[in-house]
Design a protein around this motif. Structure first.
Motif, short mmCIF file in Angstrom:
data_model
loop_
_atom_site.label_atom_id
_atom_site.label_comp_id
_atom_site.label_asym_id
_atom_site.label_seq_id
_atom_site.Cartn_x
_atom_site.Cartn_y
_atom_site.Cartn_z
N ALA A 208 0.92 -1.24 0.01
CA ALA A 208 -0.05 0.07 0.00
C ALA A 208 1.02 1.17 0.09
N LEU A 209 2.08 1.22 0.86
CA LEU A 209 2.98 2.26 0.45
C LEU A 209 3.63 2.71 -0.54
N LYS A 210 3.94 1.47 -1.00
CA LYS A 210 4.42 1.37 -2.47
C LYS A 210 3.54 1.93 -3.31
N ASN A 211 2.29 1.55 -3.56
CA ASN A 211 1.46 1.84 -4.55
C ASN A 211 1.22 3.80 -4.58
N HIS A 212 1.25 3.96 -3.18
CA HIS A 212 0.67 5.53 -2.90
C HIS A 212 2.23 6.22 -3.14
N GLY A 213 3.26 5.81 -3.32
CA GLY A 213 4.51 6.63 -3.32
C GLY A 213 5.06 7.04 -2.00
N LEU A 214 4.79 6.22 -0.75
CA LEU A 214 5.27 6.77 0.20
C LEU A 214 6.43 5.86 0.75
N PRO A 215 7.36 6.23 1.38
CA PRO A 215 8.53 5.67 1.66
C PRO A 215 8.18 4.81 2.95
N VAL A 216 9.30 3.62 2.98
CA VAL A 216 8.92 2.54 4.05
C VAL A 216 9.87 3.21 5.04
N ILE A 217 9.59 3.56 6.24
CA ILE A 217 10.46 3.77 7.39
C ILE A 217 10.63 2.85 8.32
N GLU A 218 11.88 2.24 8.40
CA GLU A 218 12.19 1.05 9.46
C GLU A 218 11.65 1.60 10.70
N GLU A 219 11.91 2.52 11.42
CA GLU A 219 11.98 2.92 12.81
C GLU A 219 10.33 2.93 12.95
N LEU A 220 9.21 2.93 12.03
CA LEU A 220 7.78 2.94 12.31
C LEU A 220 7.45 1.50 12.18
N MET A 221 8.19 0.60 11.95
CA MET A 221 7.50 -0.88 12.20
C MET A 221 8.08 -1.56 13.45
N LEU A 222 7.21 -2.02 14.27
CA LEU A 222 7.62 -2.44 15.54
C LEU A 222 7.09 -3.99 15.55
#
Length: 344
Positions: A208-222
Protein backbone atom coordinates in the motif's frame (compact mmCIF):
# COMPACT_ATOMS: atom_id res chain seq x y z
CA UNK A 1 -29.05 -41.12 47.06
CA UNK A 2 -30.31 -44.00 44.92
CA UNK A 3 -28.28 -45.32 42.02
CA UNK A 4 -30.23 -47.23 39.42
CA UNK A 5 -28.21 -49.81 37.51
CA UNK A 6 -28.01 -49.17 33.77
CA UNK A 7 -29.53 -51.90 31.59
CA UNK A 8 -27.00 -53.79 29.48
CA UNK A 9 -27.27 -56.27 26.59
CA UNK A 10 -26.56 -59.00 29.15
CA UNK A 11 -29.77 -58.12 31.05
CA UNK A 12 -31.78 -58.44 27.82
CA UNK A 13 -30.03 -61.71 26.96
CA UNK A 14 -30.72 -63.12 30.41
CA UNK A 15 -34.40 -62.21 30.30
CA UNK A 16 -34.86 -63.83 26.88
CA UNK A 17 -32.46 -66.70 27.59
CA UNK A 18 -30.45 -66.05 24.42
CA UNK A 19 -26.80 -65.24 23.69
CA UNK A 20 -25.60 -61.64 24.31
CA UNK A 21 -24.05 -61.71 20.81
CA UNK A 22 -27.52 -62.22 19.32
CA UNK A 23 -28.81 -59.19 21.26
CA UNK A 24 -25.88 -57.11 20.02
CA UNK A 25 -26.50 -58.15 16.41
CA UNK A 26 -30.21 -57.39 16.67
CA UNK A 27 -29.58 -53.92 18.11
CA UNK A 28 -27.16 -53.28 15.21
CA UNK A 29 -29.90 -54.38 12.77
CA UNK A 30 -27.81 -57.30 11.53
CA UNK A 31 -29.37 -59.45 8.77
CA UNK A 32 -28.01 -62.52 10.57
CA UNK A 33 -30.83 -62.30 13.14
CA UNK A 34 -34.31 -63.53 12.25
CA UNK A 35 -36.91 -60.75 11.96
CA UNK A 36 -39.15 -62.27 14.68
CA UNK A 37 -36.21 -62.55 17.11
CA UNK A 38 -35.12 -59.01 16.28
CA UNK A 39 -38.59 -57.63 17.06
CA UNK A 40 -38.70 -59.51 20.38
CA UNK A 41 -35.24 -58.19 21.39
CA UNK A 42 -36.15 -54.59 20.46
CA UNK A 43 -39.43 -54.86 22.41
CA UNK A 44 -37.61 -56.22 25.48
CA UNK A 45 -34.92 -53.54 25.19
CA UNK A 46 -37.62 -50.87 25.24
CA UNK A 47 -39.36 -52.45 28.25
CA UNK A 48 -36.06 -52.55 30.18
CA UNK A 49 -35.31 -48.91 29.19
CA UNK A 50 -32.09 -49.93 27.43
CA UNK A 51 -30.03 -46.96 26.17
CA UNK A 52 -27.52 -47.52 23.37
CA UNK A 53 -24.02 -46.33 24.25
CA UNK A 54 -23.55 -44.23 21.12
CA UNK A 55 -19.90 -43.36 21.90
CA UNK A 56 -18.89 -47.01 22.21
CA UNK A 57 -21.00 -47.90 19.19
CA UNK A 58 -19.39 -45.22 17.04
CA UNK A 59 -15.89 -46.21 18.13
CA UNK A 60 -16.60 -49.80 17.10
CA UNK A 61 -17.59 -48.44 13.69
CA UNK A 62 -14.32 -46.51 13.52
CA UNK A 63 -15.81 -43.06 14.04
CA UNK A 64 -16.63 -40.87 17.02
CA UNK A 65 -18.83 -38.20 15.38
CA UNK A 66 -16.58 -35.70 17.14
CA UNK A 67 -14.53 -32.79 15.84
CA UNK A 68 -11.63 -31.46 17.91
CA UNK A 69 -10.91 -27.72 17.69
CA UNK A 70 -7.66 -26.11 18.90
CA UNK A 71 -7.48 -22.29 19.09
CA UNK A 72 -4.89 -19.96 20.63
CA UNK A 73 -7.46 -18.24 22.87
CA UNK A 74 -11.14 -19.02 23.35
CA UNK A 75 -11.90 -15.57 24.84
CA UNK A 76 -11.10 -13.69 21.61
CA UNK A 77 -14.20 -12.81 19.63
CA UNK A 78 -12.72 -14.06 16.36
CA UNK A 79 -11.95 -17.57 17.64
CA UNK A 80 -15.20 -17.79 19.64
CA UNK A 81 -17.19 -16.95 16.51
CA UNK A 82 -15.26 -19.46 14.38
CA UNK A 83 -16.10 -22.15 16.96
CA UNK A 84 -19.76 -21.08 16.90
CA UNK A 85 -19.81 -21.42 13.10
CA UNK A 86 -18.20 -24.87 13.18
CA UNK A 87 -20.66 -26.02 15.86
CA UNK A 88 -23.72 -24.69 14.03
CA UNK A 89 -22.89 -26.41 10.74
CA UNK A 90 -21.58 -29.70 12.19
CA UNK A 91 -24.24 -30.22 14.88
CA UNK A 92 -26.94 -30.52 12.21
CA UNK A 93 -24.99 -33.48 10.81
CA UNK A 94 -24.73 -35.22 14.20
CA UNK A 95 -21.23 -34.06 15.22
CA UNK A 96 -20.12 -32.69 18.58
CA UNK A 97 -17.07 -30.53 19.34
CA UNK A 98 -14.21 -30.92 21.80
CA UNK A 99 -12.59 -27.49 22.23
CA UNK A 100 -9.01 -26.92 23.42
CA UNK A 101 -6.94 -23.76 23.73
CA UNK A 102 -3.18 -23.56 23.40
CA UNK A 103 -2.86 -20.22 25.21
CA UNK A 104 -0.33 -19.31 22.49
CA UNK A 105 1.96 -22.12 23.73
CA UNK A 106 3.54 -24.64 21.34
CA UNK A 107 3.85 -27.19 24.15
CA UNK A 108 0.16 -26.86 25.04
CA UNK A 109 -0.76 -27.13 21.37
CA UNK A 110 1.11 -30.45 21.08
CA UNK A 111 -0.65 -31.70 24.24
CA UNK A 112 -4.03 -30.69 22.77
CA UNK A 113 -3.29 -32.61 19.56
CA UNK A 114 -2.29 -35.73 21.51
CA UNK A 115 -5.41 -35.50 23.68
CA UNK A 116 -7.66 -35.28 20.62
CA UNK A 117 -5.87 -38.18 18.92
CA UNK A 118 -6.45 -40.28 22.06
CA UNK A 119 -10.12 -39.24 22.03
CA UNK A 120 -10.28 -40.74 18.51
CA UNK A 121 -11.88 -37.64 17.00
CA UNK A 122 -12.81 -37.77 13.32
CA UNK A 123 -11.26 -34.39 12.52
CA UNK A 124 -8.89 -31.89 14.13
CA UNK A 125 -9.30 -28.19 13.31
CA UNK A 126 -6.37 -26.00 14.38
CA UNK A 127 -5.15 -22.41 14.33
CA UNK A 128 -1.48 -22.32 15.34
CA UNK A 129 0.01 -20.66 18.41
CA UNK A 130 2.50 -17.79 18.05
CA UNK A 131 5.25 -20.14 19.30
CA UNK A 132 4.67 -22.87 16.72
CA UNK A 133 7.53 -23.34 14.25
CA UNK A 134 7.75 -27.17 14.34
CA UNK A 135 4.94 -29.15 12.74
CA UNK A 136 5.65 -32.79 13.68
CA UNK A 137 2.47 -32.91 15.78
CA UNK A 138 0.41 -31.98 12.69
CA UNK A 139 2.14 -34.66 10.64
CA UNK A 140 1.27 -37.20 13.35
CA UNK A 141 -2.42 -36.37 12.86
CA UNK A 142 -2.13 -37.10 9.14
CA UNK A 143 -0.13 -40.29 9.83
CA UNK A 144 -3.14 -41.58 11.80
CA UNK A 145 -5.51 -40.82 8.91
CA UNK A 146 -7.39 -38.23 10.96
CA UNK A 147 -8.75 -35.36 8.87
CA UNK A 148 -6.79 -32.15 9.59
CA UNK A 149 -8.08 -28.67 8.74
CA UNK A 150 -5.96 -25.60 9.38
CA UNK A 151 -7.48 -22.12 9.56
CA UNK A 152 -6.28 -18.53 9.90
CA UNK A 153 -2.78 -19.33 11.24
CA UNK A 154 -1.48 -22.26 9.21
CA UNK A 155 1.66 -24.24 8.39
CA UNK A 156 1.81 -23.49 4.68
CA UNK A 157 4.08 -26.45 3.83
CA UNK A 158 1.79 -29.05 5.46
CA UNK A 159 -0.71 -30.25 2.85
CA UNK A 160 -4.14 -30.14 4.47
CA UNK A 161 -7.48 -28.48 3.93
CA UNK A 162 -7.03 -24.79 4.80
CA UNK A 163 -9.43 -21.88 5.36
CA UNK A 164 -7.78 -18.47 5.25
CA UNK A 165 -8.58 -14.78 5.17
CA UNK A 166 -7.06 -12.68 2.40
CA UNK A 167 -4.82 -10.87 4.91
CA UNK A 168 -2.71 -9.19 2.23
CA UNK A 169 -5.68 -7.56 0.52
CA UNK A 170 -7.28 -6.51 3.82
CA UNK A 171 -4.08 -4.80 5.00
CA UNK A 172 -3.67 -3.02 1.66
CA UNK A 173 -7.23 -1.68 1.93
CA UNK A 174 -6.72 -0.53 5.54
CA UNK A 175 -3.46 1.31 4.83
CA UNK A 176 -4.83 2.78 1.59
CA UNK A 177 -7.79 4.13 3.57
CA UNK A 178 -5.39 5.79 6.04
CA UNK A 179 -3.44 7.36 3.18
CA UNK A 180 -6.63 8.61 1.54
CA UNK A 181 -7.56 10.26 4.86
CA UNK A 182 -4.32 12.26 4.64
CA UNK A 183 -2.04 10.26 6.95
CA UNK A 184 1.55 10.11 5.68
CA UNK A 185 3.70 8.56 8.46
CA UNK A 186 1.88 5.29 9.07
CA UNK A 187 3.39 2.93 11.65
CA UNK A 188 2.89 -0.83 11.64
CA UNK A 189 2.48 -3.05 14.70
CA UNK A 190 3.41 -6.45 13.32
CA UNK A 191 3.07 -9.96 14.69
CA UNK A 192 5.54 -12.88 14.81
CA UNK A 193 6.70 -13.43 11.23
CA UNK A 194 6.76 -17.23 11.61
CA UNK A 195 2.96 -17.04 11.24
CA UNK A 196 1.54 -16.70 7.74
CA UNK A 197 -1.16 -14.18 8.67
CA UNK A 198 1.30 -11.61 10.04
CA UNK A 199 3.65 -11.99 7.08
CA UNK A 200 0.77 -11.37 4.66
CA UNK A 201 -0.48 -8.36 6.63
CA UNK A 202 3.02 -6.82 6.58
CA UNK A 203 3.27 -7.41 2.83
CA UNK A 204 -0.10 -5.66 2.36
CA UNK A 205 1.11 -2.68 4.41
CA UNK A 206 4.34 -2.41 2.37
CA UNK A 207 2.50 -2.73 -0.95
CA UNK A 208 0.00 0.00 0.00
CA UNK A 209 2.86 2.40 0.81
CA UNK A 210 4.55 1.53 -2.48
CA UNK A 211 1.35 1.95 -4.52
CA UNK A 212 0.85 5.45 -3.07
CA UNK A 213 4.47 6.52 -3.42
CA UNK A 214 5.18 6.69 0.32
CA UNK A 215 8.58 5.66 1.73
CA UNK A 216 9.11 2.63 3.96
CA UNK A 217 10.44 3.94 7.30
CA UNK A 218 12.04 1.15 9.34
CA UNK A 219 11.66 2.90 12.71
CA UNK A 220 7.88 2.95 12.20
CA UNK A 221 7.62 -0.87 12.04
CA UNK A 222 7.61 -2.57 15.45
CA UNK A 223 7.71 -6.34 15.80
CA UNK A 224 5.64 -8.65 18.00
CA UNK A 225 3.11 -6.12 19.28
CA UNK A 226 0.09 -8.39 19.39
CA UNK A 227 -1.49 -7.86 22.86
CA UNK A 228 -2.90 -4.77 24.60
CA UNK A 229 0.22 -4.47 26.76
CA UNK A 230 2.66 -4.95 23.85
CA UNK A 231 0.61 -2.56 21.71
CA UNK A 232 0.83 0.07 24.46
CA UNK A 233 4.57 -0.46 24.89
CA UNK A 234 5.17 -0.10 21.13
CA UNK A 235 3.01 3.02 20.98
CA UNK A 236 5.00 4.75 23.74
CA UNK A 237 8.16 4.18 21.68
CA UNK A 238 6.55 5.42 18.47
CA UNK A 239 4.96 8.55 19.95
CA UNK A 240 8.25 9.46 21.67
CA UNK A 241 10.16 9.60 18.36
CA UNK A 242 11.42 13.01 17.18
CA UNK A 243 9.05 12.54 14.23
CA UNK A 244 6.19 10.39 15.57
CA UNK A 245 3.75 8.63 13.25
CA UNK A 246 0.44 10.28 12.41
CA UNK A 247 -1.30 6.87 12.16
CA UNK A 248 -0.78 3.38 13.59
CA UNK A 249 -2.02 0.22 11.91
CA UNK A 250 -2.25 -2.48 14.58
CA UNK A 251 -2.19 -5.34 12.09
CA UNK A 252 -1.93 -7.91 14.88
CA UNK A 253 -5.25 -7.43 16.70
CA UNK A 254 -7.82 -5.02 18.05
CA UNK A 255 -6.31 -5.66 21.48
CA UNK A 256 -3.07 -4.07 20.25
CA UNK A 257 -5.16 -1.19 18.82
CA UNK A 258 -6.73 -0.76 22.26
CA UNK A 259 -3.22 -0.40 23.72
CA UNK A 260 -2.53 2.28 21.08
CA UNK A 261 -5.68 4.19 22.01
CA UNK A 262 -4.91 4.03 25.74
CA UNK A 263 -1.40 5.45 25.28
CA UNK A 264 -2.56 8.10 22.78
CA UNK A 265 -5.08 9.29 25.38
CA UNK A 266 -2.42 9.32 28.14
CA UNK A 267 0.00 11.33 25.95
CA UNK A 268 -2.73 13.76 24.84
CA UNK A 269 -2.68 12.82 21.15
CA UNK A 270 -6.06 13.66 19.62
CA UNK A 271 -7.59 10.73 17.73
CA UNK A 272 -8.16 10.92 14.77
CA UNK A 273 -6.90 14.49 14.22
CA UNK A 274 -3.30 13.88 15.33
CA UNK A 275 -3.24 10.08 15.24
CA UNK A 276 -5.26 7.63 13.19
CA UNK A 277 -5.75 4.13 14.64
CA UNK A 278 -6.77 0.96 12.79
CA UNK A 279 -7.03 -2.50 14.34
CA UNK A 280 -7.76 -6.00 13.04
CA UNK A 281 -10.52 -8.56 13.86
CA UNK A 282 -13.60 -6.45 14.72
CA UNK A 283 -13.70 -7.36 18.41
CA UNK A 284 -16.94 -6.25 20.09
CA UNK A 285 -15.32 -3.46 22.12
CA UNK A 286 -14.14 -1.57 19.00
CA UNK A 287 -17.67 -0.19 18.52
CA UNK A 288 -17.92 1.30 22.01
CA UNK A 289 -14.49 2.86 22.61
CA UNK A 290 -14.16 6.64 22.36
CA UNK A 291 -13.57 7.12 19.51
CA UNK A 292 -14.80 3.89 17.93
CA UNK A 293 -11.98 1.97 16.23
CA UNK A 294 -11.63 1.26 12.52
CA UNK A 295 -10.94 -2.43 12.07
CA UNK A 296 -11.18 -5.44 9.73
CA UNK A 297 -13.99 -7.97 10.01
CA UNK A 298 -12.86 -11.51 9.17
CA UNK A 299 -16.35 -13.02 8.75
CA UNK A 300 -15.48 -15.46 11.52
CA UNK A 301 -18.85 -17.26 11.87
CA UNK A 302 -18.89 -17.83 8.11
CA UNK A 303 -15.30 -19.08 8.34
CA UNK A 304 -16.39 -21.63 10.96
CA UNK A 305 -19.28 -22.85 8.81
CA UNK A 306 -16.91 -23.13 5.84
CA UNK A 307 -14.52 -25.28 7.92
CA UNK A 308 -17.32 -27.64 8.99
CA UNK A 309 -18.70 -27.93 5.45
CA UNK A 310 -15.23 -28.66 4.06
CA UNK A 311 -14.92 -31.58 6.47
CA UNK A 312 -18.41 -32.88 5.69
CA UNK A 313 -17.71 -32.63 1.94
CA UNK A 314 -14.40 -34.44 2.40
CA UNK A 315 -16.24 -37.40 3.95
CA UNK A 316 -17.95 -37.91 0.57
CA UNK A 317 -14.74 -37.46 -1.43
CA UNK A 318 -13.25 -40.74 -2.59
CA UNK A 319 -10.55 -39.22 -4.83
CA UNK A 320 -7.42 -38.94 -2.68
CA UNK A 321 -5.21 -37.92 -5.62
CA UNK A 322 -6.53 -34.33 -5.64
CA UNK A 323 -4.49 -31.77 -3.65
CA UNK A 324 -6.25 -30.54 -0.48
CA UNK A 325 -8.38 -27.46 -1.06
CA UNK A 326 -7.56 -23.98 0.27
CA UNK A 327 -10.50 -21.59 0.71
CA UNK A 328 -9.79 -17.86 0.91
CA UNK A 329 -12.35 -15.52 2.50
CA UNK A 330 -12.24 -11.79 1.79
CA UNK A 331 -12.36 -9.70 4.98
CA UNK A 332 -14.20 -6.36 5.19
CA UNK A 333 -12.76 -3.00 6.27
CA UNK A 334 -15.06 -1.44 8.90
CA UNK A 335 -14.42 2.33 8.92
CA UNK A 336 -15.12 4.07 12.23
CA UNK A 337 -14.21 7.37 13.89
CA UNK A 338 -10.59 6.56 14.82
CA UNK A 339 -9.42 7.10 11.23
CA UNK A 340 -11.87 9.70 9.89
CA UNK A 341 -9.40 12.60 9.85
CA UNK A 342 -11.27 14.50 7.16
CA UNK A 343 -14.67 13.59 8.55
CA UNK A 344 -15.84 11.09 5.91
Amino acid sequence: MSSKKRTTIYDIAEKLNIAPSSVSRALSNSPLVKEATKKLILKTAEELNYKINTIASNLRKGQSNTIGVIVPRINQNFFADVIAGIEEASYRQGYNLIICQSNESYEREVQCVNTLINQQVDCIVVSLSVETTDYKHLESVLDRNIELIQFDRVAENIETLKVLNDNHQASMEAVSHLIEQGYKRIALLEGPQNLNIFRKRKEGYLDALKNHGLPVIEELMLANAWTTELGAEATRKLLSLPQPPDAIFASTSDFAALGVLQVATEMNFKVPQQLGICGYSNENFTEITNPSVTTIDQHSVYMGKTIANLFLDELKNTDTSVAPKTVSIKPKLIIRNSTLKNGK
